[in-house]
Motif scaffolding. Structure first.
Motif, PDB file in Angstrom:
ATOM      1  N   UNK A 210       0.881  -0.796  -0.196  1.00 30.53           N
ATOM      2  CA  UNK A 210      -0.167   0.223  -0.388  1.00 30.53           C
ATOM      3  C   UNK A 210       0.919   1.430   0.128  1.00 30.53           C
ATOM      4  N   UNK A 211       1.456   2.035  -0.376  1.00 33.22           N
ATOM      5  CA  UNK A 211       1.720   3.866  -1.204  1.00 33.22           C
ATOM      6  C   UNK A 211       0.955   4.410  -0.794  1.00 33.22           C
ATOM      7  N   UNK A 212       1.684   5.211  -0.236  1.00 32.18           N
ATOM      8  CA  UNK A 212       0.532   6.891  -0.268  1.00 32.18           C
ATOM      9  C   UNK A 212       1.166   7.821  -1.418  1.00 32.18           C
ATOM     10  N   UNK A 213       0.570   8.073  -2.118  1.00 32.50           N
ATOM     11  CA  UNK A 213       0.805   9.208  -2.548  1.00 32.50           C
ATOM     12  C   UNK A 213       0.117  10.556  -2.237  1.00 32.50           C
ATOM     13  N   UNK A 214       0.539  12.155  -2.752  1.00 29.54           N
ATOM     14  CA  UNK A 214       0.422  12.670  -2.176  1.00 29.54           C
ATOM     15  C   UNK A 214       1.110  14.146  -1.375  1.00 29.54           C
ATOM     16  N   UNK A 215       1.649  15.027  -2.799  1.00 25.50           N
ATOM     17  CA  UNK A 215       2.466  15.884  -2.285  1.00 25.50           C
ATOM     18  C   UNK A 215       3.629  14.744  -1.195  1.00 25.50           C
ATOM     19  N   UNK A 216       4.829  13.876  -1.783  1.00 23.36           N
ATOM     20  CA  UNK A 216       5.333  13.213  -1.024  1.00 23.36           C
ATOM     21  C   UNK A 216       6.858  14.146  -1.687  1.00 23.36           C
ATOM     22  N   UNK A 217       7.754  14.579  -0.601  1.00 23.97           N
ATOM     23  CA  UNK A 217       8.812  15.034  -0.668  1.00 23.97           C
ATOM     24  C   UNK A 217       9.910  14.663  -0.295  1.00 23.97           C
ATOM     25  N   UNK A 218      11.550  14.874  -0.348  1.00 24.89           N
ATOM     26  CA  UNK A 218      12.258  13.878   0.707  1.00 24.89           C
ATOM     27  C   UNK A 218      11.947  14.267   2.294  1.00 24.89           C
ATOM     28  N   UNK A 219      11.439  16.053   2.379  1.00 25.14           N
ATOM     29  CA  UNK A 219      11.428  16.024   3.542  1.00 25.14           C
ATOM     30  C   UNK A 219      10.547  15.478   3.980  1.00 25.14           C
ATOM     31  N   UNK A 220       9.400  14.979   3.831  1.00 20.12           N
ATOM     32  CA  UNK A 220       8.547  13.849   4.486  1.00 20.12           C
ATOM     33  C   UNK A 220       9.116  12.761   4.156  1.00 20.12           C
ATOM     34  N   UNK A 221       9.526  12.125   3.133  1.00 20.56           N
ATOM     35  CA  UNK A 221       9.084  10.281   2.742  1.00 20.56           C
ATOM     36  C   UNK A 221       8.991   9.349   3.508  1.00 20.56           C
ATOM     37  N   UNK A 222      10.636  10.083   4.822  1.00 19.37           N
ATOM     38  CA  UNK A 222      11.312   8.831   5.402  1.00 19.37           C
ATOM     39  C   UNK A 222       9.451   8.459   6.456  1.00 19.37           C
ATOM     40  N   UNK A 223       8.988  10.026   7.256  1.00 21.97           N
ATOM     41  CA  UNK A 223       8.289   9.625   8.067  1.00 21.97           C
ATOM     42  C   UNK A 223       7.168   9.349   7.420  1.00 21.97           C
ATOM     43  N   UNK A 224       6.991   9.020   6.521  1.00 24.62           N
ATOM     44  CA  UNK A 224       5.355   8.773   6.425  1.00 24.62           C
ATOM     45  C   UNK A 224       5.943   7.148   6.014  1.00 24.62           C
ATOM     46  N   UNK A 225       7.060   6.930   5.539  1.00 29.75           N
ATOM     47  CA  UNK A 225       7.380   5.453   4.993  1.00 29.75           C
ATOM     48  C   UNK A 225       7.463   4.839   5.968  1.00 29.75           C
ATOM     49  N   UNK A 226       7.760   5.432   6.962  1.00 32.87           N
ATOM     50  CA  UNK A 226       8.236   4.388   8.448  1.00 32.87           C
ATOM     51  C   UNK A 226       7.136   3.982   9.665  1.00 32.87           C
ATOM     52  N   UNK A 227       5.798   4.703   9.170  1.00 31.28           N
ATOM     53  CA  UNK A 227       4.626   3.926   9.504  1.00 31.28           C
ATOM     54  C   UNK A 227       4.377   2.414   9.175  1.00 31.28           C
ATOM     55  N   UNK A 228       3.580   2.151  10.372  1.00 33.21           N
ATOM     56  CA  UNK A 228       3.683   0.503   9.871  1.00 33.21           C
ATOM     57  C   UNK A 228       2.946   0.136   8.937  1.00 33.21           C
ATOM     58  N   UNK A 229       1.965   0.623   7.996  1.00 34.05           N
ATOM     59  CA  UNK A 229       1.432   0.113   6.681  1.00 34.05           C
ATOM     60  C   UNK A 229       0.954   0.797   5.537  1.00 34.05           C
ATOM     61  N   UNK A 230       2.368   1.528   5.746  1.00 40.60           N
ATOM     62  CA  UNK A 230       2.736   2.614   4.159  1.00 40.60           C
ATOM     63  C   UNK A 230       4.033   1.923   4.053  1.00 40.60           C
ATOM     64  N   UNK A 231       4.120   1.213   2.795  1.00 40.99           N
ATOM     65  CA  UNK A 231       4.862   0.497   2.039  1.00 40.99           C
ATOM     66  C   UNK A 231       5.941   1.448   0.509  1.00 40.99           C
ATOM     67  N   UNK A 232       5.477   3.036   0.976  1.00 44.51           N
ATOM     68  CA  UNK A 232       6.189   3.530   0.017  1.00 44.51           C
ATOM     69  C   UNK A 232       5.197   4.595  -0.766  1.00 44.51           C
ATOM     70  N   UNK A 233       5.524   4.715  -2.012  1.00 45.89           N
ATOM     71  CA  UNK A 233       5.047   6.076  -2.327  1.00 45.89           C
ATOM     72  C   UNK A 233       4.904   5.973  -3.983  1.00 45.89           C
ATOM     73  N   UNK A 234       3.199   6.353  -4.277  1.00 49.41           N
ATOM     74  CA  UNK A 234       3.691   7.005  -5.603  1.00 49.41           C
ATOM     75  C   UNK A 234       3.409   8.870  -5.755  1.00 49.41           C
ATOM     76  N   UNK A 235       4.991   8.749  -6.184  1.00 50.26           N
ATOM     77  CA  UNK A 235       5.411  10.266  -6.778  1.00 50.26           C
ATOM     78  C   UNK A 235       5.209  10.742  -7.938  1.00 50.26           C
ATOM     79  N   UNK A 236       4.291  11.999  -7.560  1.00 52.08           N
ATOM     80  CA  UNK A 236       4.017  12.905  -8.693  1.00 52.08           C
ATOM     81  C   UNK A 236       4.963  13.954  -9.490  1.00 52.08           C
ATOM     82  N   UNK A 237       5.266  15.221  -8.799  1.00 48.35           N
ATOM     83  CA  UNK A 237       5.868  16.511  -8.965  1.00 48.35           C
ATOM     84  C   UNK A 237       7.705  15.454  -8.728  1.00 48.35           C
ATOM     85  N   UNK A 238       7.333  15.192  -7.610  1.00 46.10           N
ATOM     86  CA  UNK A 238       9.186  14.960  -7.293  1.00 46.10           C
ATOM     87  C   UNK A 238       9.554  13.945  -8.048  1.00 46.10           C
TER      88      UNK A 238
END
Length: 260
Positions: A210-238
């Motif tokens: 399960x990926x997270x998408x929505x204004x993921x950037x280098x500054x917030x990626x690690x905190x987001x990806x560190x959550x138990x059920x977040x397995x990465x990201x679908x990245x737009x602008x970045x």
């Protein structure tokens, strides 16, 4: 892909790209991704005209490529449509289906998106099924109801074996391209809900990425990806800037190293 819940980072270029610009971006991403360990997977979903270019420049690298949509039809008199089998002709791995921009601008409903996901699977693609609520729906407390409807439409038409081969991307509509990301806690709450829905389909589906998408950037990626059920990201602008995209991929690597 490992069922130990590896991390996956996929770039969605949307309607961006020109041949000369793409060449530099793809080459830089391929070179940077080569330094990642085997438990971080990287992909890019490019506009249809550039799938051949992606194949040419990424073949032999660790980066996989894919498309941003597929037709619900296998073939026929559907002018302007692109069949899933056409994407696999160019070595594609991923196909995004149900992105909120397709739902909103092209009026794609849950049943159509479910059929697209099934077509992608039949062609050997991994569908990245997008779900997400608008700000109005969140404010009205309808987040779980909305995403449950979106996800259930897909799971209903798939067998357990098929469902185990999909990827989910939670993209709150209010965070896409706005610079406003869900907090890590907000995202994790929805991801945990989605994990429960997947587990109810069958044990083999519980570990779907399960990926997270929505204004993921280098500054917030690690905190987001560190959550138990977040397995990465679908990245737009970045994903259009190799430095930012690779930094996000590295954030996924860092999270896994810390968890080891």
């Amino acid at each position: 892909m490992s069922r130990e819940r590896a991390k996956l980072v996929v770039g969605n270029w949307k309607m961006h790209g020109r041949i000369d610009v793409n060449a530099g971006l793809l080459t830089e991403v391929a070179a940077g991704a080569s330094a990642l360990q085997n438990d971080v997977y990287v992909g890019v979903c490019v506009p249809f005209p550039y799938v051949g270019q992606a194949q040419a420049l990424l073949s032999g690298s660790v980066v996989r490529w894919g498309v941003q949509d597929v037709s619900a039809h296998a073939h026929g008199a559907y002018t302007g449509e692109v069949a899933a089998d056409m994407a696999t002709d160019f070595g594609s791995t991923y196909a995004i289906v149900g992105h909120s921009e397709r739902r909103a601008y092209h009026f794609e409903g849950p049943e159509l998106i479910a059929e697209k996901a099934r077509r992608a699977l039949d062609a050997g693609l991994t569908p990245i099924v997008c779900v997400g609520e608008t700000l109005e729906e969140r404010d009205e407390g309808l987040t779980q109801e909305v995403i449950a409807t979106q996800l259930d439409a897909v799971l209903t038409v798939l067998t357990e074996e098929q469902a185990a081969r999909i990827v989910i991307a939670y993209e709150p509509v209010w965070a896409i391209g706005t610079g406003q990301s869900a907090t890590a806690a907000q995202a994790q709450e929805v991801h945990a809900f989605l994990r429960g829905k997947l587990a109810a389909k069958g044990a083999s589906v519980a570990n779907v990425l399960i990926l997270y998408g929505g204004s993921v950037k280098p500054e917030n990626a690690q905190e987001l990806f560190g959550q138990q059920d977040i397995d990465g990201g679908l990245i737009g602008g970045a994903s259009l800037k190799s430095k930012d995209f690779l930094a996000i991929c590295q954030a996924a690597q860092t999270v896994l190293q810390k968890a080891a």
